[in-house]
Design a protein around this motif. Structure first.
Motif, short mmCIF file in Angstrom:
data_model
loop_
_atom_site.label_atom_id
_atom_site.label_comp_id
_atom_site.label_asym_id
_atom_site.label_seq_id
_atom_site.Cartn_x
_atom_site.Cartn_y
_atom_site.Cartn_z
N SER A 22 -0.85 -1.44 1.61
CA SER A 22 0.18 -1.58 2.63
C SER A 22 1.36 -0.69 2.26
O SER A 22 1.52 -0.29 1.11
CB SER A 22 0.62 -3.04 2.76
OG SER A 22 1.23 -3.49 1.56
N TYR A 23 2.19 -0.41 3.29
CA TYR A 23 3.40 0.37 3.08
C TYR A 23 4.51 -0.21 3.94
O TYR A 23 4.32 -0.43 5.14
CB TYR A 23 3.16 1.83 3.45
CG TYR A 23 4.37 2.71 3.19
CD1 TYR A 23 4.65 3.18 1.91
CD2 TYR A 23 5.24 3.04 4.22
CE1 TYR A 23 5.77 3.95 1.65
CE2 TYR A 23 6.36 3.82 3.98
CZ TYR A 23 6.62 4.28 2.70
OH TYR A 23 7.73 5.05 2.45
N LEU A 24 5.67 -0.47 3.32
CA LEU A 24 6.81 -1.04 4.02
C LEU A 24 7.81 0.06 4.35
O LEU A 24 8.37 0.70 3.45
CB LEU A 24 7.47 -2.13 3.17
CG LEU A 24 8.64 -2.87 3.80
CD1 LEU A 24 8.18 -3.63 5.04
CD2 LEU A 24 9.27 -3.83 2.80
N PHE A 25 8.04 0.29 5.65
CA PHE A 25 8.98 1.31 6.10
C PHE A 25 10.42 0.77 6.05
O PHE A 25 10.64 -0.45 6.05
CB PHE A 25 8.64 1.75 7.52
CG PHE A 25 7.33 2.49 7.64
CD1 PHE A 25 7.29 3.87 7.51
CD2 PHE A 25 6.16 1.79 7.88
CE1 PHE A 25 6.08 4.54 7.62
CE2 PHE A 25 4.95 2.46 7.99
CZ PHE A 25 4.91 3.84 7.86
N PRO A 26 11.42 1.66 6.04
CA PRO A 26 12.83 1.20 6.04
C PRO A 26 13.19 0.35 7.26
O PRO A 26 14.17 -0.38 7.24
CB PRO A 26 13.61 2.52 6.04
CG PRO A 26 12.69 3.53 5.45
CD PRO A 26 11.33 3.12 5.89
#
Length: 211
Positions: A22-26
């Protein structure tokens, strides 16, 4: 990430794996994905169930099948989560796809005569699940989810039995006191295809639990 090795006295040795990330964006948006494999050995009943001749030509059952192969699957899942008002609201949408080989099933005719257990060479399911999680107060939380799913038995070009196209679920938890809480769970299941080209009606269940 993970890998598992199972050895079954009937089904032999199977290696399964799971890869996820997973990747958490700003913007407090999380993108995620999963690829996984699985296997399921036939149960003792599916292998050895006695045949039943039925009654008056109705309801016969072919029994177990000692030649059944294990089910195997390959699954994909991709989704987005959006966090709102801190984490008091979380919205999610997920696309999923499952492909099966040697899915264990039966066939049933209009007189409810059921074949012995058999392997469906190839089948798949795919769909979309959306969810809203909410926590307006420390003592109250819950989730509302909806799933739309399509299925296909590729050997007969028909739907898989007893797998609803539409499902809805609501769960609310209330922590009344530090050591006492209650849950409300409402589940809606849409119409499903059953044996003999019969259609099961939609239904709703409601559960209340206390802990």
């Amino acid at each position: 990430q993970g890998m598992r090795v199972d050895h079954h006295s009937y089904a032999g040795t199977h290696v399964t794996y799971k890869l996820d990330g997973s990747y958490l964006f700003p913007t407090a948006t999380k993108a995620r994905g999963v690829v996984a494999t699985g296997f399921k050995a036939p149960t003792l009943y599916q292998l050895n169930a006695p045949a039943d001749p039925g009654f008056g030509g109705w309801g016969a059952f072919g029994g177990g099948n000692p030649n059944l192969k294990s089910e195997t699957s390959l699954s994909y899942e991709y989704g987005l989560d959006q966090y709102l008002i801190g984490e008091k609201l979380v919205t999610s949408v997920t696309y999923f796809q499952n492909r099966f080989k040697n899915l264990i099933g039966t066939t049933t005719d209009a007189l409810w005569n059921t074949s012995r257990y058999m392997n469906i060479s190839k089948a798949y399911t795919y769909g979309v699940e959306s969810e809203l999680k909410f926590k307006p107060y420390d003592k109250i939380s819950g989730a509302l989810s909806y799933t739309w799913m399509k299925t296909k038995d590729m050997s007969t070009d028909s739907e898989l039995l007893r797998r609803p196209e539409n499902k809805l679920r609501l769960q609310v938890n209330w922590k009344v006191f530090p050591r006492f809480e209650t849950d409300l769970i409402v589940r809606y299941t849409g119409p499903t295809m059953d044996s003999g080209q019969n259609k099961l009606k939609q239904y709703t269940t409601t559960d209340v639990t206390f802990n």
